[in-house]
Enzyme design. Structure first.
Site, PDB file in Angstrom:
ATOM      1  N   HIS A 168      17.794 102.923 -18.549  1.00  0.00           N
ATOM      2  CA  HIS A 168      17.935 103.418 -19.948  1.00  0.00           C
ATOM      3  C   HIS A 168      17.627 102.199 -20.577  1.00  0.00           C
ATOM      4  O   HIS A 168      17.438 102.176 -22.007  1.00  0.00           O
ATOM      5  CB  HIS A 168      19.314 103.988 -19.999  1.00  0.00           C
ATOM      6  CG  HIS A 168      20.396 103.009 -20.202  1.00  0.00           C
ATOM      7  ND1 HIS A 168      21.056 102.616 -19.310  1.00  0.00           N
ATOM      8  CD2 HIS A 168      21.088 102.637 -21.326  1.00  0.00           C
ATOM      9  CE1 HIS A 168      21.893 101.590 -19.468  1.00  0.00           C
ATOM     10  NE2 HIS A 168      21.880 101.722 -20.975  1.00  0.00           N
ATOM     11  N   SER A 180      25.059  85.709 -19.128  1.00  0.00           N
ATOM     12  CA  SER A 180      23.543  85.739 -18.365  1.00  0.00           C
ATOM     13  C   SER A 180      22.566  86.136 -19.171  1.00  0.00           C
ATOM     14  O   SER A 180      21.204  85.819 -19.314  1.00  0.00           O
ATOM     15  CB  SER A 180      23.839  86.685 -17.219  1.00  0.00           C
ATOM     16  OG  SER A 180      23.946  86.139 -16.118  1.00  0.00           O
ATOM     17  N   LYS A 227      19.983  94.370 -14.357  1.00  0.00           N
ATOM     18  CA  LYS A 227      20.665  93.335 -14.428  1.00  0.00           C
ATOM     19  C   LYS A 227      21.930  93.177 -13.242  1.00  0.00           C
ATOM     20  O   LYS A 227      22.623  94.254 -13.293  1.00  0.00           O
ATOM     21  CB  LYS A 227      21.296  92.823 -15.700  1.00  0.00           C
ATOM     22  CG  LYS A 227      21.936  91.517 -15.677  1.00  0.00           C
ATOM     23  CD  LYS A 227      20.812  90.389 -16.135  1.00  0.00           C
ATOM     24  CE  LYS A 227      21.375  89.034 -15.825  1.00  0.00           C
ATOM     25  NZ  LYS A 227      21.070  88.677 -14.539  1.00  0.00           N
ATOM     26  N   LYS A 229      29.243  98.197 -17.302  1.00  0.00           N
ATOM     27  CA  LYS A 229      29.773  97.088 -17.933  1.00  0.00           C
ATOM     28  C   LYS A 229      28.811  96.550 -18.994  1.00  0.00           C
ATOM     29  O   LYS A 229      29.274  95.920 -19.995  1.00  0.00           O
ATOM     30  CB  LYS A 229      29.849  95.997 -16.606  1.00  0.00           C
ATOM     31  CG  LYS A 229      30.321  94.628 -17.065  1.00  0.00           C
ATOM     32  CD  LYS A 229      30.415  93.764 -15.865  1.00  0.00           C
ATOM     33  CE  LYS A 229      31.805  93.878 -15.411  1.00  0.00           C
ATOM     34  NZ  LYS A 229      32.168  92.729 -14.309  1.00  0.00           N
ATOM     35  N   LYS A 265      22.000  95.700  -8.559  1.00  0.00           N
ATOM     36  CA  LYS A 265      22.823  94.864  -7.685  1.00  0.00           C
ATOM     37  C   LYS A 265      21.713  94.663  -6.509  1.00  0.00           C
ATOM     38  O   LYS A 265      21.117  95.466  -6.257  1.00  0.00           O
ATOM     39  CB  LYS A 265      24.064  95.503  -7.446  1.00  0.00           C
ATOM     40  CG  LYS A 265      25.040  94.567  -6.782  1.00  0.00           C
ATOM     41  CD  LYS A 265      25.801  93.718  -8.117  1.00  0.00           C
ATOM     42  CE  LYS A 265      26.797  92.780  -7.557  1.00  0.00           C
ATOM     43  NZ  LYS A 265      27.524  92.052  -8.749  1.00  0.00           N
TER      44      LYS A 265
END
Ligand code: NAD
Length: 472
Positions: free
Chosen positions: A66, A363, A71, A95, A107
């Site tokens: 979306h 990050s 990440k 998160k 991931k």
């Protein structure tokens, strides 16, 4: 957050469903948010130092697009499996949404025990994994941006960026294909302590909310609060440091082989040095030993910070926890049964899903730095310092008084990269805490802060999808 009767991914779905009941979104849209969009399972051969060929099993999951890029970290562990990578990717979507980092969740995992391989073998595995991701268009600054996780760090991220850049000659933004890099390879200052600092900012914001503190029977602010920290690793060490510096008393620190207590407060740096020398915290001068480390979780304190492992507070010990607030610095330190106990007793649990988001937030700052090709602070630092110096000189000449060198330095100082990164993190954690609390306060039916955090994530991802008009 694992539950005995469910797989990890199913238990994430269960938490999602619990929160989704408090939203108004169409069931189909909710199903789309929950689903993992892309799962790439790969196997590739690597020649080991002894000449043997080993077939390596690895994954990359993109839970949601979306927002782009996706990440999430890459872990090297024997335990890696598809369900785990899917669950962790889903948690990354939520998160990122909660802390307003404009990424989808991803991931990766390689099913190896990194301790069993030489550095050269690990380099070959990491580079080959990166090449597989490039081949399938599963990595890139606008596609999917990995980061460190269990078993990986700066070294592996440097191999990834180097492999990516060599396969994509001329790609000007190549450094943004991965974060958690060494500074020399485009990393950002302030990343190492970011998760602990984020934990501190999140808990501090809750402690500054008068109504919440009143309910918990606590005074407003961090100063004077008693804190127990489990785990003196990266996250635990930095959490303890920032709490102590803000005037809290870290009365106990627990490591896997023993904990220590001192009512007057402990200094994490001294504890760390002592542990490094002696192999354990036990015997630390001036402190009382707690040989059974888990007993430290049950000490009288205002704030408990589990910063080590998952499931450490569960149905067996939750009832004996005496803290007024628990800040989940680790991932999944409480089981759902423990959540139920704390809800019933009015103990506030600040959930991991956003409280330990400091790493991904910084990050994001690293990725922005890579895309802008300039170090934070480079353009404005000297200009700000010159301006501040002029203002001070004017004030001094008007008042006829001179300030001390130390005061001058404090006021004149222009922002360095680390100052800006920490300030961005502070803003992020304060905003995220306030947003979650507003959702919780607006609907008293929401049972806990964890569910309110999920509601916040669902609302943001659903808004993003629904504003597209059609599904991608
Ligand atoms: P770490 O390996 O640096 O530190 C963990 C520490 O916990 C070690 O010192 C270890 O000895 C100690 N420990 C292990 N078992 C223990 C026990 N039973 N009792 C007390 N201490 C014990 O790891 P970390 O990076 O600090 O991560 C800690 C937790 O935070 C993990 O759950 C991780 O997933 C989570 N987390 C880390 C980051 C990050 O940026 N490092 C970000 C988000 C979440």
């Amino acid at each position: 957050m694992s539950d005995q009767t469910y797989s990890f991914f199913q238990s994430v779905e269960k938490s999602f469903d619990k929160a989704a009941k408090f939203t108004k979104w169409d069931q189909g849209l909710l199903e789309q948010i929950k689903a993992c969009n892309s799962v790439y399972r790969m196997r590739f051969p690597v020649k080991m130092d002894d000449g043997r060929i080993e077939v390596i099993e690895a994954y990359r999951v993109q839970h949601s697009q979306h927002k782009s890029p996706c990440k999430g970290g890459i872990r090297f562990s024997d335990e890696v499996n598809q369900d785990e990578v899917m669950a962790l990717a889903a948690l990354m979507t939520y998160k990122c949404a909660i802390v307003n980092v404009p990424f989808g969740g991803g991931k990766g995992g390689i099913k190896i025990n990194p301790h069993k391989y030489s550095a050269y073998e690990l380099e070959k595995i990491t580079r080959r994994y990166t090449a597989e991701l490039v081949k399938k268009n599963f990595i890139g600054p606008g596609i999917d941006v990995p980061a460190p996780d269990y078993g990986t760090g700066e070294r592996e991220m440097a191999w990834i960026v180097d492999t990516y850049a060599s396969l994509k000659p001329g790609e000007i933004d190549a450094a943004g294909c991965v974060t958690g890099k060494p500074i020399s390879q485009g990393g950002v200052r302030g990343r190492k302590g970011a998760t602990g600092l984020g934990v501190f900012f999140g808990v501090r914001e809750v402690c500054n909310m008068p109504d919440i503190m009143k309910k918990l029977g606590l005074t407003i602010g961090i100063e004077g609060k008693t804190v127990v920290v489990q785990g003196l690793g990266n996250v635990g060490f930095h959490s303890a440091k920032y709490f102590r510096e803000a005037g809290a008393k870290v009365v106990a620190i627990a490591e896997y082989n023993g904990a220590i207590y001192n009512a007057n407060g402990l200094n994490e740096e001294e504890c760390f040095e002592y542990k490094k020398k002696n192999g354990s915290l036990l015997g630390f001068p001036g402190a009382t030993d707690i040989p059974n480390s888990n007993d430290a979780l049950e000490l009288e304190c205002d704030i408990l910070i589990p910063a080590a492992l998952e499931n450490v507070i569960n149905k067996n010990n939750a009832d004996r926890v005496k803290a007024k607030m628990i800040g989940e610095a680790a991932n999944g330190p409480l089981t759902p049964e423990a959540d139920d106990v704390f809800n019933a007793k009015g103990i506030l649990v600040i959930p991991d899903m956003y409280l330990n988001a400091g790493g991904v937030t910084v990050s994001y700052f690293e990725w922005l730095k890579n895309l802008s090709h300039v170090r934070y602070g480079r353009m404005e630092k000297r200009f700000d310092e010159n301006q501040n110096e002029k203002i001070i000189r004017q004030i001094e000449s008007l008042t006829g008084k001179a300030i001390s060198d130390a005061e001058r330095h404090q006021i004149v100082h222009g922002a360095d990269e680390v100052d800006l990164v920490q300030s961005g993190l502070e803003e992020t954690m304060i905003t995220a805490t306030q947003e979650i609390m507003e959702i919780w306060k607006a609907n008293p039916e929401i049972p806990d802060m964890r569910t309110a955090a999920y509601v916040n994530a669902i609302n943001k991802v659903a808004t993003s999808y629904s504003e597209l008009g059609i599904f991608p």
